[in-house]
Design a protein around this motif. Structure first.
Motif, PDB file in Angstrom:
ATOM      1  N   LEU A  99       0.834  -1.209   0.000  1.00  0.00           N
ATOM      2  CA  LEU A  99       0.000   0.000   0.000  1.00  0.00           C
ATOM      3  C   LEU A  99       0.864   1.253   0.000  1.00  0.00           C
ATOM      4  O   LEU A  99       0.595   2.215  -0.723  1.00  0.00           O
TER       5      LEU A  99
ATOM      6  N   VAL B  78      -2.611   0.193  -7.402  1.00  0.00           N
ATOM      7  CA  VAL B  78      -2.904  -1.027  -6.635  1.00  0.00           C
ATOM      8  C   VAL B  78      -4.051  -1.740  -7.342  1.00  0.00           C
ATOM      9  O   VAL B  78      -5.123  -1.155  -7.541  1.00  0.00           O
ATOM     10  N   SER B  79      -3.829  -2.982  -7.749  1.00  0.00           N
ATOM     11  CA  SER B  79      -4.864  -3.694  -8.495  1.00  0.00           C
ATOM     12  C   SER B  79      -5.182  -5.022  -7.801  1.00  0.00           C
ATOM     13  O   SER B  79      -4.290  -5.780  -7.434  1.00  0.00           O
TER      14      SER B  79
ATOM     15  N   PHE C 101      -9.775  -3.806   1.698  1.00  0.00           N
ATOM     16  CA  PHE C 101      -9.539  -2.399   1.343  1.00  0.00           C
ATOM     17  C   PHE C 101     -10.577  -1.543   2.065  1.00  0.00           C
ATOM     18  O   PHE C 101     -11.682  -1.321   1.581  1.00  0.00           O
TER      19      PHE C 101
ATOM     20  N   PHE D 191      -6.861   2.456   2.661  1.00  0.00           N
ATOM     21  CA  PHE D 191      -6.784   3.614   1.760  1.00  0.00           C
ATOM     22  C   PHE D 191      -5.904   4.709   2.367  1.00  0.00           C
ATOM     23  O   PHE D 191      -5.195   5.409   1.648  1.00  0.00           O
TER      24      PHE D 191
ATOM     25  N   MET E  94      -2.281   4.347   1.522  1.00  0.00           N
ATOM     26  CA  MET E  94      -1.850   4.486   0.116  1.00  0.00           C
ATOM     27  C   MET E  94      -1.381   5.912  -0.169  1.00  0.00           C
ATOM     28  O   MET E  94      -1.700   6.854   0.557  1.00  0.00           O
TER      29      MET E  94
ATOM     30  N   PHE F  98      -6.547   3.076  -7.477  1.00  0.00           N
ATOM     31  CA  PHE F  98      -7.011   1.770  -7.006  1.00  0.00           C
ATOM     32  C   PHE F  98      -7.853   1.119  -8.101  1.00  0.00           C
ATOM     33  O   PHE F  98      -8.756   1.763  -8.653  1.00  0.00           O
TER      34      PHE F  98
ATOM     35  N   ASN G 121     -10.107  -2.426  -9.098  1.00  0.00           N
ATOM     36  CA  ASN G 121     -10.669  -3.709  -8.648  1.00  0.00           C
ATOM     37  C   ASN G 121     -11.465  -4.345  -9.778  1.00  0.00           C
ATOM     38  O   ASN G 121     -12.490  -3.809 -10.213  1.00  0.00           O
TER      39      ASN G 121
ATOM     40  N   HIS H 126     -13.410  -4.500  -1.433  1.00  0.00           N
ATOM     41  CA  HIS H 126     -13.271  -3.127  -0.921  1.00  0.00           C
ATOM     42  C   HIS H 126     -14.520  -2.749  -0.130  1.00  0.00           C
ATOM     43  O   HIS H 126     -15.617  -3.245  -0.387  1.00  0.00           O
TER      44      HIS H 126
ATOM     45  N   LEU I 156     -14.115   3.580   0.381  1.00  0.00           N
ATOM     46  CA  LEU I 156     -13.511   3.962  -0.905  1.00  0.00           C
ATOM     47  C   LEU I 156     -14.058   5.313  -1.345  1.00  0.00           C
ATOM     48  O   LEU I 156     -13.312   6.189  -1.786  1.00  0.00           O
TER      49      LEU I 156
ATOM     50  N   ALA J  24     -10.034   5.835  -8.814  1.00  0.00           N
ATOM     51  CA  ALA J  24     -10.300   4.390  -8.791  1.00  0.00           C
ATOM     52  C   ALA J  24     -10.952   3.973 -10.100  1.00  0.00           C
ATOM     53  O   ALA J  24     -11.678   4.751 -10.731  1.00  0.00           O
TER      54      ALA J  24
END
Ligand code: GLV
Length: 326
Positions: free
Chosen positions: A204, A210-211, A224, A229, A232, A238, A240, A247, A252, A264
């Motif tokens: 992080l 970040v995947s 997540f 978060f 990060m 981010f 997903n 998450h 988020l 994201a």
């Protein structure tokens, strides 16, 4: 060879002909033709007496459904690589084989993850909205500034087939440093992509992107959250494409709204679809796609072929082409 032509099967949605035609030709199949999943009570009725069921990730396959089907149920063929919708332990206990559709969607899903990554980093969807809304008046030296990709760090959570395929794109095409978090080391990633396995906190803290590519289980559900978060970079993106419940959607939203992370790109949400009034959908720095990562001609045809192979093998009592283990 076991005679399967009289065996009953319920297919919970129309899938590509590459698989469906073979299912229909081989056994007594009923196909749910609606655009939406069968309602739960209808599903429970439809599976009664079936030897096999072809399911999607929208169907919860639990003890109740297996009871409703009856003791003759031999196989559940999930038209998806993920199988968090199925109680595998319960199926195993009852001797019901469960199949999934891996590999054929790996590259398409990695492409989708990369598309979301670069689109979110470079604010492409936000830019299109700006154009369509009539705000584009001139070239803006200070406008629409996004994040660079080249030479940055990609953090992969879950270095399986799809995580590796994304890492390979980022390493080979964009010269990114590759970090990953997984229970297992991935020697191929270490060797071919100079990847480094790290703990979650390090991933992080050090990643620009970040995947998420892990499966959904008790350990990954909600991993997540606000704490993650907050760890990060504020410039981080981010992504997903795995499962929305990995998450925490409210956390988020808050992280994106408050600029704790940059943007994201999501192909999955929690729930799916998200509520129409989910504030996440109004954020300019969040791209949401309707769970389409495997939606290419060859991936979906390949999934249908494997789903048919799994189903027919299960009906015959043979080993499935792609079997999910407990
Ligand atoms: C889609 O999400 C799949 O698991 O195949």
């Amino acid at each position: 060879m076991t005679e399967i032509s009289s065996m009953r099967v319920f297919v919970t949605r129309r899938i590509p002909a590459a698989g469906l035609d073979r299912i229909v030709a081989a056994c007594r199949a009923e196909i749910w033709d609606g655009p939406l999943p069968p309602p739960r009570d209808v599903l429970l009725e439809k599976v009664a007496g079936c030897h096999g069921i072809v399911t999607l990730l929208t169907e919860t396959v639990d003890a109740r459904l297996m009871d409703a089907a009856g003791p003759q149920l031999r196989v559940i063929s999930n038209f998806a690589v993920g199988y968090n919708n199925i109680d595998i332990a319960e199926a195993t206990r009852r001797g019901i084989r469960v199949g999934n559709t891996p590999d054929v969607l790996t590259e398409a899903t990695a492409d989708m993850a990369f598309a979301l990554l670069i689109s979110a980093a470079r604010r492409i969807v936000e830019g299109q909205r700006y154009v369509l809304d009539g705000h584009w008046k001139t070239w803006e030296p200070l406008g629409h500034i996004g994040q660079d990709l080249s030479g940055k760090t990609i953090g992969i959570v879950g270095m399986g087939r799809i995580g590796f395929a994304l890492a390979r794109r980022c390493f080979g095409g964009w010269q990114m440093r590759v970090l990953y978090h997984d229970r297992q080391p991935c020697e191929q990633a270490d060797r071919e992509l100079a990847a480094r396995q790290v703990d979650f906190e390090t991933l992080l803290a050090e990643s620009d992107f970040v995947s998420v590519h892990t499966d959904l289980n008790d350990a990954t559900r909600g991993m997540f959250d606000a704490t993650a978060f907050a760890r990060m970079k504020s410039s981080a993106v981010f992504v997903n494409t795995a499962r929305g419940s990995i998450h925490n959607q409210r956390d988020l939203h808050d992280a994106l709204r408050d600029g704790r992370i940059f943007a994201a790109g999501l192909d999955v949400t929690d729930p799916e679809p998200p509520d129409a009034d989910d504030p996440l959908l109004r954020l300019p720095n969040c791209i949401v796609a309707p769970h389409i990562a495997s939606a290419t001609v060859s991936s979906r045809s390949g999934m249908a072929e494997i789903a048919a192979d799994n189903l027919l093998a299960g009906l015959r009592g043979d080993t499935l082409r792609c079997r999910v283990h407990d």
